[in-house]
Scaffold this motif. Structure first.
Motif, PDB file in Angstrom:
ATOM      1  N   GLU A 168       0.822  -1.224   0.000  1.00 58.02           N
ATOM      2  CA  GLU A 168       0.000   0.000   0.000  1.00 58.02           C
ATOM      3  C   GLU A 168       0.850   1.266   0.000  1.00 58.02           C
ATOM      4  OE1 GLU A 168      -2.582  -0.655   3.388  1.00 58.02           O
ATOM      5  OE2 GLU A 168      -2.800  -2.691   2.585  1.00 58.02           O
ATOM      6  N   SER A 169       2.125   1.128  -0.352  1.00 59.93           N
ATOM      7  CA  SER A 169       3.021   2.282  -0.350  1.00 59.93           C
ATOM      8  C   SER A 169       3.198   2.787  -1.786  1.00 59.93           C
ATOM      9  CB  SER A 169       4.378   1.884   0.247  1.00 59.93           C
ATOM     10  OG  SER A 169       5.377   2.777  -0.166  1.00 59.93           O
ATOM     11  N   PRO A 170       2.569   3.921  -2.123  1.00 60.86           N
ATOM     12  CA  PRO A 170       2.615   4.364  -3.522  1.00 60.86           C
ATOM     13  C   PRO A 170       4.012   4.736  -4.016  1.00 60.86           C
ATOM     14  CG  PRO A 170       1.529   6.003  -2.123  1.00 60.86           C
ATOM     15  CD  PRO A 170       1.750   4.796  -1.284  1.00 60.86           C
ATOM     16  N   HIS A 171       4.914   5.154  -3.091  1.00 63.78           N
ATOM     17  CA  HIS A 171       6.203   5.690  -3.549  1.00 63.78           C
ATOM     18  C   HIS A 171       7.354   4.697  -3.532  1.00 63.78           C
ATOM     19  CE1 HIS A 171       4.321   9.601  -3.470  1.00 63.78           C
ATOM     20  NE2 HIS A 171       4.094   9.525  -2.171  1.00 63.78           N
ATOM     21  N   THR A 172       7.202   3.598  -2.794  1.00 67.18           N
ATOM     22  CA  THR A 172       8.379   2.746  -2.560  1.00 67.18           C
ATOM     23  C   THR A 172       9.030   2.222  -3.839  1.00 67.18           C
ATOM     24  OG1 THR A 172       7.734   2.122  -0.333  1.00 67.18           O
ATOM     25  CG2 THR A 172       9.169   0.591  -1.481  1.00 67.18           C
ATOM     26  N   GLU A 173       8.230   1.682  -4.732  1.00 66.91           N
ATOM     27  CA  GLU A 173       8.821   0.997  -5.888  1.00 66.91           C
ATOM     28  C   GLU A 173       9.745   1.936  -6.684  1.00 66.91           C
ATOM     29  OE1 GLU A 173       5.946  -0.990  -8.339  1.00 66.91           O
ATOM     30  OE2 GLU A 173       7.505  -1.372  -9.847  1.00 66.91           O
ATOM     31  N   GLN A 174       9.229   3.113  -7.004  1.00 66.62           N
ATOM     32  CA  GLN A 174      10.030   4.060  -7.782  1.00 66.62           C
ATOM     33  C   GLN A 174      11.219   4.577  -6.968  1.00 66.62           C
ATOM     34  OE1 GLN A 174       9.719   5.360 -11.298  1.00 66.62           O
ATOM     35  NE2 GLN A 174      11.759   5.607 -10.461  1.00 66.62           N
ATOM     36  N   SER A 175      11.009   4.817  -5.686  1.00 72.50           N
ATOM     37  CA  SER A 175      12.110   5.339  -4.862  1.00 72.50           C
ATOM     38  C   SER A 175      13.224   4.308  -4.712  1.00 72.50           C
ATOM     39  CB  SER A 175      11.604   5.769  -3.485  1.00 72.50           C
ATOM     40  OG  SER A 175      10.857   6.954  -3.603  1.00 72.50           O
ATOM     41  N   VAL A 176      12.862   3.036  -4.670  1.00 71.16           N
ATOM     42  CA  VAL A 176      13.894   1.990  -4.592  1.00 71.16           C
ATOM     43  C   VAL A 176      14.632   1.942  -5.924  1.00 71.16           C
ATOM     44  CG1 VAL A 176      14.272  -0.511  -4.439  1.00 71.16           C
ATOM     45  CG2 VAL A 176      12.784   0.619  -2.776  1.00 71.16           C
ATOM     46  N   ARG A 177      13.898   2.092  -7.029  1.00 69.69           N
ATOM     47  CA  ARG A 177      14.533   2.059  -8.349  1.00 69.69           C
ATOM     48  C   ARG A 177      15.524   3.211  -8.500  1.00 69.69           C
ATOM     49  NH1 ARG A 177      10.318   2.269 -12.424  1.00 69.69           N
ATOM     50  NH2 ARG A 177       9.154   0.787 -11.184  1.00 69.69           N
ATOM     51  N   TRP A 178      15.179   4.367  -7.971  1.00 74.08           N
ATOM     52  CA  TRP A 178      16.078   5.525  -8.040  1.00 74.08           C
ATOM     53  C   TRP A 178      17.139   5.490  -6.942  1.00 74.08           C
ATOM     54  CZ3 TRP A 178      11.453   9.279  -8.936  1.00 74.08           C
ATOM     55  CH2 TRP A 178      11.312   9.533 -10.313  1.00 74.08           C
ATOM     56  N   ARG A 179      17.127   4.459  -6.160  1.00 74.02           N
ATOM     57  CA  ARG A 179      18.048   4.292  -5.024  1.00 74.02           C
ATOM     58  C   ARG A 179      17.946   5.449  -4.024  1.00 74.02           C
ATOM     59  NH1 ARG A 179      21.147  -0.199  -7.138  1.00 74.02           N
ATOM     60  NH2 ARG A 179      21.678   0.179  -9.304  1.00 74.02           N
ATOM     61  N   ILE A 180      16.750   6.048  -3.950  1.00 73.23           N
ATOM     62  CA  ILE A 180      16.511   7.018  -2.871  1.00 73.23           C
ATOM     63  C   ILE A 180      16.295   6.185  -1.609  1.00 73.23           C
ATOM     64  CG2 ILE A 180      14.889   8.712  -1.940  1.00 73.23           C
ATOM     65  CD1 ILE A 180      14.336   9.606  -4.854  1.00 73.23           C
ATOM     66  N   LYS A 181      15.403   5.199  -1.719  1.00 71.23           N
ATOM     67  CA  LYS A 181      15.207   4.249  -0.621  1.00 71.23           C
ATOM     68  C   LYS A 181      16.033   3.000  -0.935  1.00 71.23           C
ATOM     69  CE  LYS A 181      10.766   4.028   1.181  1.00 71.23           C
ATOM     70  NZ  LYS A 181       9.264   4.138   1.137  1.00 71.23           N
ATOM     71  N   ARG A 182      16.754   2.513   0.055  1.00 71.25           N
ATOM     72  CA  ARG A 182      17.585   1.321  -0.156  1.00 71.25           C
ATOM     73  C   ARG A 182      16.877   0.050   0.279  1.00 71.25           C
ATOM     74  NH1 ARG A 182      22.317   1.434  -3.011  1.00 71.25           N
ATOM     75  NH2 ARG A 182      22.786   3.599  -3.442  1.00 71.25           N
ATOM     76  N   PHE A 183      15.877   0.209   1.105  1.00 67.43           N
ATOM     77  CA  PHE A 183      15.061  -0.928   1.556  1.00 67.43           C
ATOM     78  C   PHE A 183      13.605  -0.483   1.541  1.00 67.43           C
ATOM     79  CE2 PHE A 183      19.151  -1.523   3.674  1.00 67.43           C
ATOM     80  CZ  PHE A 183      19.429  -2.855   3.406  1.00 67.43           C
ATOM     81  N   THR A 184      12.714  -1.440   1.497  1.00 66.66           N
ATOM     82  CA  THR A 184      11.292  -1.093   1.521  1.00 66.66           C
ATOM     83  C   THR A 184      10.854  -0.866   2.971  1.00 66.66           C
ATOM     84  OG1 THR A 184      10.452  -3.334   1.802  1.00 66.66           O
ATOM     85  CG2 THR A 184      10.937  -2.640  -0.474  1.00 66.66           C
ATOM     86  N   ASN A 185       9.640  -0.340   3.132  1.00 62.96           N
ATOM     87  CA  ASN A 185       9.109  -0.085   4.477  1.00 62.96           C
ATOM     88  C   ASN A 185       9.036  -1.381   5.288  1.00 62.96           C
ATOM     89  OD1 ASN A 185       8.709   2.380   3.254  1.00 62.96           O
ATOM     90  ND2 ASN A 185       6.475   2.378   3.412  1.00 62.96           N
ATOM     91  N   ASP A 186       8.523  -2.443   4.665  1.00 60.91           N
ATOM     92  CA  ASP A 186       8.363  -3.709   5.407  1.00 60.91           C
ATOM     93  C   ASP A 186       9.716  -4.331   5.765  1.00 60.91           C
ATOM     94  OD1 ASP A 186       5.603  -3.651   5.489  1.00 60.91           O
ATOM     95  OD2 ASP A 186       5.364  -4.708   3.588  1.00 60.91           O
ATOM     96  N   GLU A 187      10.689  -4.196   4.862  1.00 61.52           N
ATOM     97  CA  GLU A 187      12.020  -4.767   5.162  1.00 61.52           C
ATOM     98  C   GLU A 187      12.636  -4.096   6.385  1.00 61.52           C
ATOM     99  OE1 GLU A 187      13.346  -6.000   0.581  1.00 61.52           O
ATOM    100  OE2 GLU A 187      13.978  -4.073   1.395  1.00 61.52           O
ATOM    101  N   LEU A 188      12.518  -2.766   6.431  1.00 59.68           N
ATOM    102  CA  LEU A 188      13.116  -2.038   7.566  1.00 59.68           C
ATOM    103  C   LEU A 188      12.358  -2.319   8.860  1.00 59.68           C
ATOM    104  CD1 LEU A 188      13.922   1.363   5.835  1.00 59.68           C
ATOM    105  CD2 LEU A 188      15.557  -0.333   6.623  1.00 59.68           C
TER     106      LEU A 188
END
Ligand code: BYC
Length: 316
Positions: free
Chosen positions: A202-222
């Motif tokens: 349900e996280s609209p931004h995670t996928e793209q942010s991980v692709r851009w390496r802004i986020k290094r892990f997803t919300n659930d992983e952290l």
């Protein structure tokens, strides 16, 4: 444009940082402004629940440490506002977004700090969650954000230690003190898990942010990493995490946890948490009360610039 985009993608793939003057997609810039400014707001609003206890700390040592921690948070806000400014947004604009409720800040700071043990639970759990989320941000793809996070993380680590030490002291103290520590853990556990954001699905931004390496892990992983380390720390404290479904899963190599109340999370994010109104009112008031300081600083800067311009004109 395509060549610029290709260069940008290559830099991301090669793990090179993107710098303020580099070309970047509009959406990348927007995402960073959103995330960094909301992170900055969280630091500044995050000073309030703890600031509430500075005058009531139980000893001079505790007061000095808490004061230092809250001042660190002001510093974190300033580094982060500066990092966001390199993307072309002004600080006034960011603060206006906070004060008008357009920009979010972390849900966690909308809960009240009822007893001294809350200072321990915030340091241990909230700063512990912050470290888990922020250490990977030292490798985020936008250079100024990544560099700001290095110092932030060093300071967060001291904050987490001071919180754990408060919890340890209370847990080893009288029966009433231990009960206070347990009560604080009961109240702060679930909101701390919510800090990591909505589930990945349900996280609209995670996928793209991980692709851009802004986020290094997803919300659930952290969130999972946080639970795995924190359960062990609770054992050292002799406290019970308020989740009857918490259980080591041999197959996954992780703790399983019970369901998070996402209705509560969204309710707080939408502005209906126990302290949302109080927090925003306090920030708005502080902004108004500080107007004379900003005016004086601007007047001084203008006077200095005029003097320096006059000198240059005379020398020419
Ligand atoms: N609270 O797609 P998602 C600290 C919003 S400071 C409120 O997963 P994203 C500390 C999210 O903004 C702690 N809102 O988003 C300070 C988005 O809404 P918008 C702050 C939340 O950005 C003082 C929507 O939900 N840390 O630790 O990919 C003392 C969908 O979410 C929250 C940071 O800011 C939340 N908990 O991931 C002590 C770290 N979660 O913007 C401690 C940097 C989600 O579309 N930020 N939302 O309107 C991040 O790592 C990411 O932005 C997040 C969310 C993991 C927080």
């Amino acid at each position: 444009m395509d060549a610029f985009k290709q260069h940008f993608d290559e830099k991301i793939d090669k793990e090179l940082t993107i710098e303020p003057k580099d070309w970047m997609p509009d959406e990348y810039r927007k995402t960073l402004i959103r995330q960094i400014s909301q992170h900055a707001h969280s630091e500044i609003v995050g000073m309030l629940p703890e600031g509430n206890w500075i005058t009531r700390a139980p000893s001079l040592r505790r007061k000095a440490v808490l004061l230092a921690k809250v001042q660190d948070e002001a510093g974190h806000g300033l580094y982060l506002y500066s990092a966001a400014e390199t993307l072309g947004i002004s600080r006034d604009e960011m603060l206006d977004q906070l004060h008008t409720g357009k920009a979010k800040y972390s849900s966690i700071f909308n809960y009240p700090t009822i007893t001294w043990a809350d200072m321990g639970a915030i340091g241990w759990l909230v700063d512990g969650a912050a470290i888990m989320n922020q250490v990977p941000l030292c490798r985020t793809s936008y250079g100024p954000y990544a560099r700001a996070m290095v110092r932030v993380c060093k300071e967060e680590s001291f904050h987490q230690r001071q919180g754990f030490e408060i919890m340890l002291t209370l847990s080893n103290g009288s029966a009433i003190q231990k009960k206070m520590a347990q009560d604080a853990l009961n109240r702060w556990w679930w909101p701390s898990l919510m800090m990591f954001g909505p589930p990945d699905a349900e996280s609209p931004h995670t996928e793209q942010s991980v692709r851009w390496r802004i986020k290094r892990f997803t919300n659930d992983e952290l969130r999972q990493k946080f639970v795995d380390v924190t359960v062990e720390q609770a054992k050292v404290l002799g406290l019970t995490i308020p989740d009857p479904e918490l259980k080591w899963n041999e197959e996954r190599g992780h703790y399983d946890m019970g369901p998070i109340n996402w209705d509560e999370f969204w309710n707080v994010v939408k502005g209906n948490g126990p302290c949302n109104k109080q927090r925003l009112d306090t920030r708005r008031q502080a902004w108004e009360d500080g107007a004379w300081v900003r005016d004086a600083a601007m007047a001084y800067a203008n006077k200095k610039a005029a003097r320096s311009n006059k000198k240059t004109a005379e020398a020419a």
